[in-house]
Design a protein around this motif. Structure first.
Motif, PDB file in Angstrom:
ATOM      1  N   UNK A   1      -5.538 -44.157  -8.419  1.00 38.83           N
ATOM      2  CA  UNK A   1      -6.071 -44.437  -7.084  1.00 38.83           C
ATOM      3  C   UNK A   1      -5.559 -43.424  -6.059  1.00 38.83           C
ATOM      4  N   UNK A   2      -4.290 -43.061  -6.198  1.00 40.67           N
ATOM      5  CA  UNK A   2      -3.678 -42.145  -5.244  1.00 40.67           C
ATOM      6  C   UNK A   2      -3.893 -40.674  -5.589  1.00 40.67           C
ATOM      7  N   UNK A   3      -4.529 -40.405  -6.717  1.00 45.67           N
ATOM      8  CA  UNK A   3      -4.833 -39.037  -7.095  1.00 45.67           C
ATOM      9  C   UNK A   3      -3.606 -38.202  -7.400  1.00 45.67           C
ATOM     10  N   UNK A   4      -2.585 -38.836  -7.953  1.00 48.79           N
ATOM     11  CA  UNK A   4      -1.361 -38.128  -8.332  1.00 48.79           C
ATOM     12  C   UNK A   4      -1.413 -37.873  -9.831  1.00 48.79           C
ATOM     13  N   UNK A   5      -1.224 -36.611 -10.230  1.00 47.38           N
ATOM     14  CA  UNK A   5      -1.514 -36.227 -11.607  1.00 47.38           C
ATOM     15  C   UNK A   5      -0.289 -35.895 -12.457  1.00 47.38           C
ATOM     16  N   UNK A   6       0.902 -36.020 -11.899  1.00 43.29           N
ATOM     17  CA  UNK A   6       2.094 -35.836 -12.725  1.00 43.29           C
ATOM     18  C   UNK A   6       3.051 -36.986 -12.460  1.00 43.29           C
ATOM     19  N   UNK A   7       3.724 -37.406 -13.504  1.00 43.31           N
ATOM     20  CA  UNK A   7       4.690 -38.499 -13.357  1.00 43.31           C
ATOM     21  C   UNK A   7       5.890 -38.050 -12.529  1.00 43.31           C
ATOM     22  N   UNK A   8       6.227 -36.765 -12.586  1.00 44.21           N
ATOM     23  CA  UNK A   8       7.310 -36.250 -11.757  1.00 44.21           C
ATOM     24  C   UNK A   8       7.008 -36.487 -10.282  1.00 44.21           C
ATOM     25  N   UNK A   9       5.814 -36.077  -9.837  1.00 44.64           N
ATOM     26  CA  UNK A   9       5.462 -36.244  -8.432  1.00 44.64           C
ATOM     27  C   UNK A   9       5.345 -37.713  -8.051  1.00 44.64           C
ATOM     28  N   UNK A  10       4.785 -38.509  -8.953  1.00 44.95           N
ATOM     29  CA  UNK A  10       4.615 -39.926  -8.633  1.00 44.95           C
ATOM     30  C   UNK A  10       5.951 -40.632  -8.467  1.00 44.95           C
ATOM     31  N   UNK A  11       6.902 -40.299  -9.311  1.00 45.39           N
ATOM     32  CA  UNK A  11       8.204 -40.966  -9.254  1.00 45.39           C
ATOM     33  C   UNK A  11       9.131 -40.345  -8.222  1.00 45.39           C
ATOM     34  N   UNK A  12       8.690 -39.251  -7.600  1.00 46.92           N
ATOM     35  CA  UNK A  12       9.508 -38.616  -6.582  1.00 46.92           C
ATOM     36  C   UNK A  12      10.686 -37.844  -7.136  1.00 46.92           C
ATOM     37  N   UNK A  13      10.595 -37.453  -8.408  1.00 47.39           N
ATOM     38  CA  UNK A  13      11.682 -36.717  -9.057  1.00 47.39           C
ATOM     39  C   UNK A  13      11.313 -35.240  -9.190  1.00 47.39           C
ATOM     40  N   UNK A  14      12.304 -34.379  -9.363  1.00 47.53           N
ATOM     41  CA  UNK A  14      12.040 -32.938  -9.338  1.00 47.53           C
ATOM     42  C   UNK A  14      11.100 -32.467 -10.433  1.00 47.53           C
ATOM     43  N   UNK A  15      10.425 -31.363 -10.139  1.00 50.12           N
ATOM     44  CA  UNK A  15       9.597 -30.703 -11.135  1.00 50.12           C
ATOM     45  C   UNK A  15      10.503 -30.169 -12.252  1.00 50.12           C
ATOM     46  N   UNK A  16       9.897 -29.923 -13.407  1.00 50.59           N
ATOM     47  CA  UNK A  16      10.659 -29.441 -14.558  1.00 50.59           C
ATOM     48  C   UNK A  16       9.907 -28.316 -15.252  1.00 50.59           C
ATOM     49  N   UNK A  17       9.770 -27.183 -14.584  1.00 45.04           N
ATOM     50  CA  UNK A  17       9.002 -26.090 -15.189  1.00 45.04           C
ATOM     51  C   UNK A  17       9.695 -25.405 -16.353  1.00 45.04           C
ATOM     52  N   UNK A  18      11.023 -25.603 -16.480  1.00 43.14           N
ATOM     53  CA  UNK A  18      11.766 -24.937 -17.547  1.00 43.14           C
ATOM     54  C   UNK A  18      13.013 -25.744 -17.871  1.00 43.14           C
ATOM     55  N   UNK A  19      13.799 -25.216 -18.800  1.00 38.78           N
ATOM     56  CA  UNK A  19      14.989 -25.931 -19.263  1.00 38.78           C
ATOM     57  C   UNK A  19      16.266 -25.571 -18.509  1.00 38.78           C
ATOM     58  N   UNK A  20      16.158 -24.854 -17.417  1.00 39.36           N
ATOM     59  CA  UNK A  20      17.357 -24.459 -16.667  1.00 39.36           C
ATOM     60  C   UNK A  20      18.049 -25.665 -16.075  1.00 39.36           C
TER      61      UNK A  20
END
Length: 205
Positions: free
Chosen positions: A186-205
């Protein structure tokens, strides 16, 4: 459920966040309630999901079948040791950087939670299994439109690579429960990271 009450850390939580910067704890976690859902399978490996996700998958697959869409499970629960083999195979075939864009390192895979599955389309054959063209199959279109009604979201979608760390996978579904799945839709949020308000995880750093 208030987000403040969510448990995104415990491996046993249905809302656990697993990505390149948030591994399972312990990394060799094994769910205690794995069951085989009564659905079509397109793989030689037995389909296993946690009980709640399995029941939801049965309802979802039945609803799709009633509309002529025959979804199959291609892969579901994978143990830590299985993921070692899967990941190492990708590394051997195309190197670490390319492997990391499509396969999780052991202990960092949603499949190990028992809450994720890769799907196929029995009507479309196998040519687009685990390939970008799967997005145009009836199964992919159906789950994108209706999966949230059964608690499943397409976890890795186009445009979210810098957040999730993975290329788009229209076949990879994650069970988060109906309330979260529908709210994300409904809110058009497409990643669980963004929905939960937690940081992005583009890599393993």
């Amino acid at each position: 459920m208030e987000k403040a009450l969510w448990d995104t850390n415990s491996a046993a939580s249905p809302l656990v966040l697993v990505n390149k910067r948030h591994s399972l704890v312990p990394q060799q976690y094994v769910p205690t309630d794995l069951v085989a859902p009564g659905v079509l399978t397109g793989s030689t490996e037995p389909p296993l999901l946690r009980a709640e996700a399995a029941a939801a998958a049965e309802r979802m697959f039945a609803a799709a079948a009633s509309e002529g869409i025959n979804i199959t499970i291609k892969s579901s629960y994978r143990s830590y040791d299985t993921q070692v083999s899967v990941y190492d195979g990708y590394v051997s075939a195309k190197g670490v950087a390319a492997a990391d864009s499509t396969s999780a390192r052991p202990g960092f895979s949603e499949h190990q939670t028992g809450l994720a599955m890769d799907i196929g389309d029995a009507n479309a054959g196998t040519a687009c299994d685990f390939a970008s063209c799967f997005a145009s199959t009836g199964a992919a279109l159906w789950v994108a439109a209706h999966g949230a009604d059964y608690g499943f979201v397409v976890r890795y979608v186009p445009g979210e690579e810098s957040v999730t760390g993975y290329l788009a996978e229209p076949w990879h579904l994650r069970y988060l429960g109906v309330s979260v799945g529908q709210d994300m839709k409904v809110r058009g949020i497409h990643s669980y990271e963004n929905y939960s308000g937690l940081p992005a995880a583009p890599d393993y750093k």
